[in-house]
Design an enzyme around this catalytic site. Sequence first.
Site, PDB file in Angstrom:
ATOM      1  N   GLY A   1      -4.478  -2.326   5.120  1.00 45.11           N
ATOM      2  CA  GLY A   1      -3.675  -3.288   4.613  1.00 45.11           C
ATOM      3  C   GLY A   1      -4.128  -4.683   5.077  1.00 45.11           C
ATOM      4  O   GLY A   1      -4.165  -5.760   4.089  1.00 45.11           O
ATOM      5  N   ARG A   2      -4.679  -4.925   6.467  1.00 38.62           N
ATOM      6  CA  ARG A   2      -4.649  -6.417   6.491  1.00 38.62           C
ATOM      7  C   ARG A   2      -6.314  -6.678   6.142  1.00 38.62           C
ATOM      8  O   ARG A   2      -6.803  -7.646   6.358  1.00 38.62           O
ATOM      9  CB  ARG A   2      -4.748  -6.269   8.185  1.00 38.62           C
ATOM     10  CG  ARG A   2      -5.625  -5.428   9.022  1.00 38.62           C
ATOM     11  CD  ARG A   2      -5.077  -5.451  10.569  1.00 38.62           C
ATOM     12  NE  ARG A   2      -5.499  -4.443  11.281  1.00 38.62           N
ATOM     13  CZ  ARG A   2      -4.873  -3.252  11.299  1.00 38.62           C
ATOM     14  NH1 ARG A   2      -3.872  -2.950  10.681  1.00 38.62           N
ATOM     15  NH2 ARG A   2      -5.527  -2.303  12.249  1.00 38.62           N
TER      16      ARG A   2
ATOM     17  N   LYS B   1       9.926  -0.440  13.334  1.00 36.65           N
ATOM     18  CA  LYS B   1      10.342  -0.018  12.071  1.00 36.65           C
ATOM     19  C   LYS B   1      11.274   1.137  12.154  1.00 36.65           C
ATOM     20  O   LYS B   1      12.443   1.003  11.580  1.00 36.65           O
ATOM     21  CB  LYS B   1       9.023   0.506  11.232  1.00 36.65           C
ATOM     22  CG  LYS B   1       8.272  -0.612  10.960  1.00 36.65           C
ATOM     23  CD  LYS B   1       7.092   0.057   9.738  1.00 36.65           C
ATOM     24  CE  LYS B   1       5.976  -1.007   9.502  1.00 36.65           C
ATOM     25  NZ  LYS B   1       4.887  -0.329   8.708  1.00 36.65           N
TER      26      LYS B   1
ATOM     27  N   LYS C   1       0.853  -1.157   0.004  1.00 34.13           N
ATOM     28  CA  LYS C   1      -0.071  -0.212   0.176  1.00 34.13           C
ATOM     29  C   LYS C   1       0.983   1.217  -0.216  1.00 34.13           C
ATOM     30  O   LYS C   1       0.684   2.105  -0.818  1.00 34.13           O
ATOM     31  CB  LYS C   1      -0.897  -0.051   1.145  1.00 34.13           C
ATOM     32  CG  LYS C   1      -1.857   1.170   1.305  1.00 34.13           C
ATOM     33  CD  LYS C   1      -2.969   0.973   2.394  1.00 34.13           C
ATOM     34  CE  LYS C   1      -3.720   2.313   2.684  1.00 34.13           C
ATOM     35  NZ  LYS C   1      -4.482   1.972   4.051  1.00 34.13           N
TER      36      LYS C   1
ATOM     37  N   GLU D   1      -3.519  -7.115  15.160  1.00 38.19           N
ATOM     38  CA  GLU D   1      -3.086  -5.804  14.631  1.00 38.19           C
ATOM     39  C   GLU D   1      -4.336  -4.895  14.926  1.00 38.19           C
ATOM     40  O   GLU D   1      -4.154  -3.708  15.079  1.00 38.19           O
ATOM     41  CB  GLU D   1      -2.690  -5.690  13.289  1.00 38.19           C
ATOM     42  CG  GLU D   1      -1.514  -4.676  12.864  1.00 38.19           C
ATOM     43  CD  GLU D   1      -0.727  -4.914  11.636  1.00 38.19           C
ATOM     44  OE1 GLU D   1       0.217  -5.319  11.552  1.00 38.19           O
ATOM     45  OE2 GLU D   1      -1.514  -4.627  10.674  1.00 38.19           O
TER      46      GLU D   1
ATOM     47  N   GLU E   1      11.156  -4.599   3.876  1.00 37.99           N
ATOM     48  CA  GLU E   1      11.061  -5.882   3.613  1.00 37.99           C
ATOM     49  C   GLU E   1      10.802  -5.809   1.828  1.00 37.99           C
ATOM     50  O   GLU E   1      11.393  -6.695   1.206  1.00 37.99           O
ATOM     51  CB  GLU E   1      10.150  -6.697   4.270  1.00 37.99           C
ATOM     52  CG  GLU E   1      10.588  -7.098   5.779  1.00 37.99           C
ATOM     53  CD  GLU E   1       9.807  -5.793   6.445  1.00 37.99           C
ATOM     54  OE1 GLU E   1       9.496  -5.056   6.174  1.00 37.99           O
ATOM     55  OE2 GLU E   1       9.705  -6.227   7.978  1.00 37.99           O
TER      56      GLU E   1
ATOM     57  N   HIS F   1      -1.741 -33.121  17.912  1.00 39.34           N
ATOM     58  CA  HIS F   1      -0.440 -33.836  18.174  1.00 39.34           C
ATOM     59  C   HIS F   1       0.617 -32.852  18.392  1.00 39.34           C
ATOM     60  O   HIS F   1       1.739 -33.217  18.651  1.00 39.34           O
ATOM     61  CB  HIS F   1       0.093 -34.720  17.061  1.00 39.34           C
ATOM     62  CG  HIS F   1      -0.907 -35.861  16.801  1.00 39.34           C
ATOM     63  ND1 HIS F   1      -0.935 -37.318  17.462  1.00 39.34           N
ATOM     64  CD2 HIS F   1      -2.095 -35.888  15.797  1.00 39.34           C
ATOM     65  CE1 HIS F   1      -2.238 -37.890  16.908  1.00 39.34           C
ATOM     66  NE2 HIS F   1      -2.828 -37.052  15.858  1.00 39.34           N
TER      67      HIS F   1
HETATM   68  O1  F6P Z   1       2.647  -4.664   9.878  1.00 40.84           O
HETATM   69  C1  F6P Z   1       2.502  -3.281   9.620  1.00 40.84           C
HETATM   70  C2  F6P Z   1       1.950  -3.144   8.447  1.00 40.84           C
HETATM   71  O2  F6P Z   1       1.451  -1.719   8.148  1.00 40.84           O
HETATM   72  C3  F6P Z   1       0.404  -3.782   8.099  1.00 40.84           C
HETATM   73  O3  F6P Z   1      -0.471  -3.419   8.567  1.00 40.84           O
HETATM   74  C4  F6P Z   1       0.655  -4.224   6.459  1.00 40.84           C
HETATM   75  O4  F6P Z   1      -0.370  -5.201   6.088  1.00 40.84           O
HETATM   76  C5  F6P Z   1       2.113  -4.374   6.301  1.00 40.84           C
HETATM   77  O5  F6P Z   1       2.786  -3.483   7.228  1.00 40.84           O
HETATM   78  C6  F6P Z   1       2.335  -3.992   5.115  1.00 40.84           C
HETATM   79  O6  F6P Z   1       2.273  -2.522   4.735  1.00 40.84           O
HETATM   80  P1  F6P Z   1       2.309  -2.188   2.978  1.00 40.84           P
HETATM   81  O7  F6P Z   1       1.404  -2.714   2.384  1.00 40.84           O
HETATM   82  O8  F6P Z   1       2.460  -0.666   3.036  1.00 40.84           O
HETATM   83  O9  F6P Z   1       3.659  -2.683   2.462  1.00 40.84           O
END
Ligand code: F6P
Length: 540
Positions: free
Chosen positions: A268-269, A498, A209, A354, A215, A385
Amino acid sequence: MQPLLKKFRMPSNGLTDSPEWKALQKDACGASAIRTRALFEQDPERFNKFHIALDGLLFDYSKHPVTAEIMTHLIALARAAELESWRDKMFAGVQINTTEDRAVLHTALRHSAPEGLEVDGENVAGFISNTHEQMRRYSESIRREGLIHDVVVIGIGGPNLGPTLVYEALSGPAGAPRVHFVSNIDGTHITQTLEPLSPDHTLFIISSKTFKTLETLENAQTAKSWLDDFKPGLSREHMAAVTANREDAEAFGIAPAQIFPLREWIGGRYSLWSAVGLPIAIAHGFDQFEALLEGARTIDTHFQTAPLDRNIPVIMALLGLWHRNFRACTAHAILPYAQKLSRLPAYIQQVDMESNGKNTDRDGIRVDYETGPVIFGGPGTDAQHAFFQLLHQGTDIIPSDFILVARPNHGLDSHHRQLLASALAQTQALMEGRTSEPANDAPHRRFEGNRPVSTLILEQLDAYHLGMLLALYEHKIFVQGILWRLNSFDQWGVELGKTLAQDILHQLNPGVVPTRENPPAPDPSTQNLATYLFKSFINS
Ligand code: F6P
């Protein structure tokens, strides 16, 4: 004495002082004496009263040690929280995410928005139909042309967990591109993923987003080099992006026609239903993506129209709140008895933890009650198990959701019968326990039972019913957030880590001398660990 006590009392948002909360506290005093087995004996109609069936989905909550009176008091709490009004605000696009000044409109993505709704001057329905059309055309062309054999989705959190779950849960036509997901910044993840792939048959989708996530950007850069090292300029054709930050995606080198838009009102989620679902359309077909949305829409309508005491997500939420706040349960288990739903616990874990893992209410007041529980789980029967011992005989009571699929998606009927029998046996054992055994009454062989269990049965594991299941959990989490007076749609708790990671990154760069701009790690433990790693790093 009284005024002095008052003076030193923690500020409260008033929830725990409300008559509805106090009624539940009173119920809680006698709750340990409630035995589910006895409730069934008292009321042979209990199953009929404590289950709801809706369009190929059945929700049974008769195995919770709760009485009809407790349920009535929980519904009263929901009414006092003005749940219905908050729900209507969310669907109508009111900015209920106040800390980020955003509307919360993932429901609009499955066509549950009011007609003519506009956000920031843009018609929401128009945006959605244009995006869907772009997704449909692109996914169909990829499948028609046959050049792409593998799609690698780079993203973390929301853009990773939802699509991974749905991709694995459903099946596509033979010959459709395979989809791989890279999320971890650990270089092993992308290295192992790319090893068997061929650059001229691989498409990358950078799904972020913000287009700023550490990452995702690192993995995207590695992917870009992998393509361009094979053939200069290949990344321009073989990379697409799903993002609300078009500018950065273009600056990165993604061709404008291959950028699929997100908006700030899609969390995002909660983004599975947006262009983040592109890999599902490519692998399984756009019609399956639409069926997923349709299933979620059925739940949206149910959530909006069913009375609170017949409303599945509301009841799921209220039971969770009862166990969390009045029975001191700290965790909640998600137990899909379906191999293809192995990723479900991880998906729900993010959406729930979250959203509701917060200690400050939406007005900025520190709460004086418990909020979101630890969500964990795993697929049955494997989980039996692994951690079921603790569910049956541990000192903590852990409510659990068993998710079953009635019809198998394979021809091994004997497997399926045994799978379902195992699931039902576990729910029965958790509820009934076993207090004495004539032949051997040793204490370690006793099961107290009375563990709270919900059972959800899907008629079959298809896109429609999966959409229903996921939307149920979303709305359950929303309801709990409203009752706990939280903003379920921000995630400030993730931000600190972060920022600090960026500072510590400087420590791990060879030759960097700590300065005001490159500060040393702030505490001696972290500082020494960084130094140790730094030495190992350059000596390796
Ligand atoms: O884990 C934090 C977060 O902001 C989530 O809410 C989101 O899903 C994820 O990082 C990825 O964010 P982006 O879509 O901006 O890469």
